[in-house]
Scaffold this active site. Structure first.
Site, PDB file in Angstrom:
ATOM      1  N   GLY A 247       0.769  -1.242   0.000  1.00  0.00           N
ATOM      2  CA  GLY A 247       0.000   0.000   0.000  1.00  0.00           C
ATOM      3  C   GLY A 247       0.795   1.284   0.000  1.00  0.00           C
ATOM      4  N   ASP A 314       1.241  -1.205 -10.827  1.00  0.00           N
ATOM      5  CA  ASP A 314       2.616  -1.311 -10.320  1.00  0.00           C
ATOM      6  C   ASP A 314       2.946  -2.793 -10.388  1.00  0.00           C
ATOM      7  OD1 ASP A 314       5.033  -0.941  -9.112  1.00  0.00           O
ATOM      8  OD2 ASP A 314       4.240  -0.641  -7.105  1.00  0.00           O
ATOM      9  N   CYS A 367       9.637  -1.666 -10.728  1.00  0.00           N
ATOM     10  CA  CYS A 367      10.910  -1.337 -10.074  1.00  0.00           C
ATOM     11  C   CYS A 367      12.006  -2.150 -10.739  1.00  0.00           C
ATOM     12  CB  CYS A 367      10.849  -1.572  -8.563  1.00  0.00           C
ATOM     13  SG  CYS A 367      10.336  -3.233  -8.082  1.00  0.00           S
TER      14      CYS A 367
END
Length: 425
Positions: A247, A314, A367
């Site tokens: 989160g 993401d 990432c």
């Protein structure tokens, strides 16, 4: 603990990491939880020893193989100590320091260590992949991507990461947060790019402090904050964080919405979502809800089709951009993992794009430093869904472009990628 006791604990922890396929930080957390007698200062010392080995794991393994020695946790730590400037005699004393230290060096171990005298960590005969501390199969990809700056990029990726915080503007300002941290003896300065970011001097513990407990700040890398900035989420919007995890980005997005509108944190893991909800409560967020995703194409996704102004994907990825924090991940990553993740990312994008309303925006982020998961993935998506078009990212001028690309060398952040894709009205 004495230095010898710390060394013994480091050997045990490294042995656990070498024998287990889970991430090193998870193993370390479990290791220290079952050894409450190891205080905070000793935990830092033990972790420093072990993470020093993990950052130089390929170098150390190459040297031990060079001398025909086994890659045991004892020898890995001892050789790392030699390359850090410690003499073989002092190392022998550390291994023979009594009751709480490790067992003394065996004669054959001492013979091996004597061979390292006068050597440095680097050697001209080392393969490039060993020199860069990366898997062999990944070298051609990274060479093609970074070219002449590859060595500098890999060196930066192998340095310890700083501790970044995000100020929670629902409760305070950046200036007030700096003052609150200063009262706890923590020195923080504004980060370079994020409008909400702070960077602490050195590695410091903040989670038990009042500023953190009161929800004034959250731990979040500056690069991750910049991903949330790409959402351009405004008060009153409907937003979904499709792979919310713990989160962190949900928190930042809810903050920009000023608790007005609606944000849904989705994930396939119930424990991760529960952790995210606890963080949202501490931060004073009350316009968010959680949704546990089922199989691809579940009923919720179908019912919510075309209803969200902003959709964040993401995506699960190789995590190559986070190797400063997770150096052990390099030894676990395989080419098969990459292929499977690329396919999974495409599937997730296919599902999440349905949620984007006409005129809305889909933000895809990873990432990862690898173009397979980033530019190549986005271009393939755009070919499948021509109703989406890339738009310039929301970022300081130095970062603007078609896509957001961040790296430790160039920006002092973890490695991140983001693309903002607008759906036709």
């Amino acid at each position: 603990m004495t230095p010898a006791g710390q060394l013994a604990a480091a050997i045990d922890l490294l042995a656990a990491i070498e024998a287990d396929g889970r991430p090193a930080d998870a193993i370390a957390n479990q290791f220290f939880r079952t050894r409450r007698f190891i205080g905070a200062g000793d935990r830092r010392e033990v972790s420093t020893l072990v993470w020093g080995v993990l950052r130089a794991r390929r170098h150390l393994g190459w040297w031990l193989q060079h001398f025909g020695a086994p890659e045991t946790p004892r020898l890995l730590l001892a050789v790392q100590a030699i390359f850090s400037g410690m003499s073989v005699y002092k190392i022998s004393m550390a291994f023979a320091a009594g009751r709480y230290g490790p067992p003394p060096l065996q004669p054959e171990e001492s013979v091996i260590l004597e061979k390292f005298a006068g050597h440095t960590l680097e050697h001209p005969n080392m393969p490039e992949a060993v020199k860069y501390e990366i898997p062999d199969w990944l070298l051609p990809r990274l060479k093609a991507q970074f070219g002449p700056v590859l060595e500098a990029e890999m060196a930066a990726l192998n340095q310890p990461a700083p501790l970044d915080l995000r100020v929670n503007s629902l409760k305070t300002t950046r200036e007030a947060a700096i003052a609150a941290l200063a009262r706890e003896g923590l020195q923080a300065r504004p980060s370079q790019f994020s409008p909400w970011g702070l960077r602490l001097a050195g590695r410091q513990s903040i989670t038990q402090g009042k500023a953190f407990q009161d929800g004034l700040v959250e731990i979040q890398d500056e690069g991750s904050q910049l991903i949330a900035l790409q959402m351009d989420a405004k008060p009153g919007m409907r937003v979904v964080d499709y792979c919310a995890g713990a989160g962190g980005k949900t928190l930042a997005i809810a903050m920009t919405m000023e608790n007005k509108g609606h944000i849904v944190a989705c994930d396939t893991s119930a424990p991760r979502l529960e952790g995210a909800i606890k963080r949202l409560r501490r931060a004073g967020v009350h316009n968010a809800e959680q949704h546990l995703l089922g199989e691809p194409g579940d009923k919720w996704t179908k019912r919510q089709a075309g209803k969200f102004d902003r959709v964040l994907v993401d995506a699960p990825c190789t995590g190559t951009g986070t190797w400063r924090r997770n150096p052990d991940a390099r030894t676990r990553l395989s080419e098969t993992d990459l292929k499977e993740l690329v396919a999974k990312q495409a599937m997730i994008l296919d599902q999440a794009q349905r949620l984007t309303k006409p005129g809305g925006k889909l933000v895809y982020a990873t990432c990862s430093l690898l173009s397979d998961e980033n530019e190549v993935q986005v271009e393939a998506f755009l070919a499948r869904y021509p109703m989406f078009k890339p738009v310039e990212i929301e970022a300081p001028e130095a970062l603007r472009g078609k896509y957001l690309r961040l790296s430790p060398r160039a920006h002092g952040t973890d490695g991140f990628f983001a693309a903002v894709l607008a759906r036709d009205p």
